[in-house]
Design an enzyme around this catalytic site. Structure first.
Site, short mmCIF file in Angstrom:
data_model
loop_
_atom_site.label_atom_id
_atom_site.label_comp_id
_atom_site.label_asym_id
_atom_site.label_seq_id
_atom_site.Cartn_x
_atom_site.Cartn_y
_atom_site.Cartn_z
N GLY A 241 0.76 -1.23 0.00
CA GLY A 241 0.00 0.00 0.00
C GLY A 241 0.79 1.29 0.00
O GLY A 241 0.22 2.36 -0.14
N GLU A 275 4.15 -6.77 1.79
CA GLU A 275 3.63 -7.12 0.46
C GLU A 275 3.63 -5.92 -0.48
O GLU A 275 2.59 -5.52 -1.00
CB GLU A 275 2.20 -7.65 0.58
CG GLU A 275 2.01 -8.80 1.55
CD GLU A 275 0.53 -9.05 1.89
OE1 GLU A 275 -0.34 -8.23 1.54
OE2 GLU A 275 0.25 -10.09 2.52
N GLY A 277 3.82 -3.66 -3.73
CA GLY A 277 3.69 -3.81 -5.18
C GLY A 277 4.11 -2.53 -5.85
O GLY A 277 5.20 -2.39 -6.38
N ARG A 278 3.22 -1.54 -5.72
CA ARG A 278 3.46 -0.24 -6.37
C ARG A 278 4.81 0.37 -6.01
O ARG A 278 5.52 0.88 -6.88
CB ARG A 278 2.35 0.73 -5.96
CG ARG A 278 2.37 2.05 -6.72
CD ARG A 278 1.42 3.06 -6.06
NE ARG A 278 0.09 2.51 -5.88
CZ ARG A 278 -0.84 2.45 -6.83
NH1 ARG A 278 -0.58 2.94 -8.03
NH2 ARG A 278 -2.02 1.93 -6.58
N ARG A 314 -5.19 3.49 -15.55
CA ARG A 314 -5.26 4.13 -14.23
C ARG A 314 -5.95 5.50 -14.23
O ARG A 314 -6.77 5.77 -13.36
CB ARG A 314 -3.87 4.22 -13.61
CG ARG A 314 -3.20 2.84 -13.44
CD ARG A 314 -1.88 2.92 -12.70
NE ARG A 314 -2.08 3.39 -11.35
CZ ARG A 314 -1.73 4.59 -10.92
NH1 ARG A 314 -1.10 5.41 -11.72
NH2 ARG A 314 -1.99 4.94 -9.69
N TYR A 318 -9.21 5.32 -11.88
CA TYR A 318 -9.30 6.02 -10.60
C TYR A 318 -8.57 7.35 -10.58
O TYR A 318 -7.89 7.68 -9.61
CB TYR A 318 -8.90 5.13 -9.41
CG TYR A 318 -7.89 4.03 -9.63
CD1 TYR A 318 -8.25 2.70 -9.48
CD2 TYR A 318 -6.56 4.32 -9.95
CE1 TYR A 318 -7.34 1.68 -9.65
CE2 TYR A 318 -5.64 3.30 -10.13
CZ TYR A 318 -6.04 1.99 -9.97
OH TYR A 318 -5.12 1.00 -10.13
N CYS A 344 -12.44 5.34 -28.41
CA CYS A 344 -13.71 6.06 -28.55
C CYS A 344 -14.45 6.18 -27.24
O CYS A 344 -15.52 5.59 -27.04
CB CYS A 344 -14.56 5.36 -29.60
SG CYS A 344 -13.69 5.33 -31.18
N GLU A 345 -13.86 6.89 -26.30
CA GLU A 345 -14.46 7.16 -24.99
C GLU A 345 -13.91 8.50 -24.53
O GLU A 345 -12.72 8.75 -24.67
CB GLU A 345 -13.99 6.13 -23.94
CG GLU A 345 -14.33 4.70 -24.23
CD GLU A 345 -15.67 4.25 -23.70
OE1 GLU A 345 -16.28 4.99 -22.91
OE2 GLU A 345 -16.11 3.16 -24.12
N TYR A 373 0.58 -1.52 -12.07
CA TYR A 373 -0.82 -1.37 -12.47
C TYR A 373 -0.96 -0.70 -13.84
O TYR A 373 -1.91 0.04 -14.09
CB TYR A 373 -1.62 -0.62 -11.38
CG TYR A 373 -1.48 -1.28 -10.02
CD1 TYR A 373 -2.13 -2.49 -9.77
CD2 TYR A 373 -0.66 -0.74 -9.02
CE1 TYR A 373 -1.98 -3.12 -8.55
CE2 TYR A 373 -0.51 -1.38 -7.80
CZ TYR A 373 -1.17 -2.57 -7.56
OH TYR A 373 -1.03 -3.19 -6.36
C1 LIG Z 1 -2.80 -5.02 -3.88
C2 LIG Z 1 -2.29 -5.64 -2.66
C3 LIG Z 1 -0.96 -5.41 -2.25
C4 LIG Z 1 -0.04 -4.46 -2.97
O1 LIG Z 1 -0.47 -3.13 -2.88
P1 LIG Z 1 0.47 -1.95 -3.39
O2 LIG Z 1 -0.36 -0.74 -3.17
O3 LIG Z 1 0.76 -2.21 -4.81
O4 LIG Z 1 1.69 -1.98 -2.56
C5 LIG Z 1 -0.52 -6.05 -1.11
N1 LIG Z 1 -1.33 -6.88 -0.41
C6 LIG Z 1 -2.61 -7.11 -0.78
C7 LIG Z 1 -3.44 -8.02 0.05
C8 LIG Z 1 -3.13 -6.51 -1.91
O5 LIG Z 1 -4.40 -6.71 -2.24
#
Ligand SMILES: *Cc1c(COP(=O)(O)O)cnc(C)c1O
Length: 438
Positions: A241, A275, A277-278, A314, A318, A344-345, A373
């Protein structure tokens, strides 16, 4: 570009040692371009920041699931946070050991649970009492025991976009804190689950420390409470997150984020999982596109690109903003333009009234922070084939997903023989058959 690994030389944008314009000449546009060094830099920032050899940095595969990207991270020691059997398949293919895989997500099917059990993953992050029961049953069928963690919904407003908030009471994710003790009791009576930990994930693109602090201390408090009640809780999973870049100068960085996790665990022996990601992938990627034309509308000037909302969803999905810059800077007058795609949007708009040097048809443009993403959310709307992905590492680069041909794209469609047979009289069933009504 704010990213160290996408720099300009004489006004030309480079990914590490490779000129973006050179890649564009070979692969055409649009395409995604990732810097391996940037990915590793961010992974290592977590590694050093958490400062615990045993900590598991489970890259959220949904942010960028290209097998080459996963493999490069696997070489550094990364694990994976997955939300589907497809993602588990990719993670294993990339060489991420099953023992470093965390399975998240609110809708794990029995088949997916069985697949993950047979692979021998690190842990299932359980979303509900119902899912706990199902995991127990599937594990019984597989004559095994499932390592589990309970996902706590800490009821926190994380401050990101509402569509990517996941830790509020009204969201579909996690288990209310008040229900955790009874669920732990229930799990402890089950033969085929091992309750090992608790986890949270409060949303995405969060840039301030407060929601993390609040969520982490609730997580820790609950874990301690379960320990005191005699449950062998040994793991804490802090989720992902962490946001990136954007406009806010004092946004939380990886080191500061890790300090929050450390502060919550210094005095304990809980195993730590995160965890991200981003925060690992976003800044490590750009989207490169070409100007198809400019258009003087009644009120505005539009810069029409060959990348559309189907390639980078993206902004439409959002309201995400990406810094957009010419690949080659020139000393020309700036003008306010709306940057749009060819789809076409009306939602196919990347930026409104943004100041940009005057650009001509055929010139290249780059979107920053597109490594997470981006490609994963792309689709073929308007029959626009998925765009290629390129990975650069120092002086080398390679296409890590090829642009499909039109035949490859349309070849997945199957035409039933009764449609294929032309000029032949259709054979009509003489009697009404109930099955044909469906
Ligand atoms: C999407 C997600 C992540 C990664 O979120 P980021 O914002 O990309 O860091 C980690 N854990 C869970 C459970 C998720 O759904």
């Amino acid at each position: 570009m704010q990213c160290l690994d996408f720099q300009r030389r004489n006004g030309n944008l480079f990914a590490e040692h490779i000129a973006i314009a050179d890649i564009a000449k070979t692969v055409g546009t649009p395409f995604y371009c990732y810097s391996a060094t940037a990915l590793i830099r961010r992974y290592q920032a977590f590694k050093h920041g958490l400062d615990r050899e045993s900590a598991l940095i489970a890259f959220a595969v949904k942010a960028n699931s290209n097998v080459a990207v996963l493999k490069r991270l696997a070489h550094e020691g990364a694990g994976a946070d997955i939300v589907s059997a497809g993602e588990l398949h990719r993670a294993l293919l990339a060489g991420i050991p099953a023992g470093k895989v965390v399975f998240s997500g609110v809708g794990k099917t029995n088949e997916e649970i069985a697949f993950a059990l047979s692979a021998g993953i690190f842990q299932f992050n359980v979303e509900s009492a119902e899912e706990l029961d199902r995991i127990n049953l599937v594990a019984a069928d597989c004559s095994t025991s499932a390592p589990i963690s309970l996902r706590v919904n800490p009821d926190i407003e994380a401050g990101g976009h509402s569509k990517i908030s996941t830790g509020r009471a009204q969201d579909k994710f996690g288990i209310a804190q008040a229900d955790i003790p009874s669920l732990a009791a229930r799990a402890s009576h089950m033969q085929h689950v091992d309750l090992l930990g608790l986890d949270v994930h409060i949303g995405s693109q969060i840039t301030s420390p407060k929601p993390f602090k609040d969520a982490f201390s609730k997580l820790r408090g609950l874990a301690d409470q379960l320990r005191r009640a005699g449950y062998p809780i040994s793991r804490l999973d802090f989720g992902g997150g962490l946001g990136v870049g954007g406009t806010s100068r004092n946004a939380l960085d990886i080191a500061e984020y890790c300090a929050l996790v450390r502060a919550m665990t210094v005095d304990t022996d809980y195993h730590i999982t995160v965890e991200p990601g981003r925060s690992i992938a976003a800044e490590a990627g750009i989207l490169v596109s070409r100007v198809i034309s400019t258009k003087k509308g009644a009120e505005r000037t539009f810069l029409i690109l060959d990348a559309g909302m189907n390639d980078l969803m993206r902004p439409a999905l959002y309201d995400a903003r990406h810094d957009i810059e010419p690949v080659t800077l020139a000393s020309r007058a700036e003008e306010p333009v709306d940057i749009v795609g060819p789809v076409c949007e009306t939602g196919d708009t990347f930026a409104r009234q943004t100041k940009l040097q005057r650009l001509h048809a055929g010139e290249l443009i780059a979107f920053a922070n597109a490594g997470a993403y981006g490609a994963v959310l792309s689709n073929e709307y308007n029959s626009r084939p998925l765009i290629p992905e390129v990975l650069v590492e120092k002086g080398r680069w390679a296409i890590i997903r090829a642009r499909p041909s039109y035949d490859e794209m349309s070849g997945r469609d199957l035409v039933p023989s009764w449609i294929g047979i032309e000029h032949e009289k259709a054979v009509v069933a003489p009697t009404l058959d109930a099955t044909s009504l469906h």
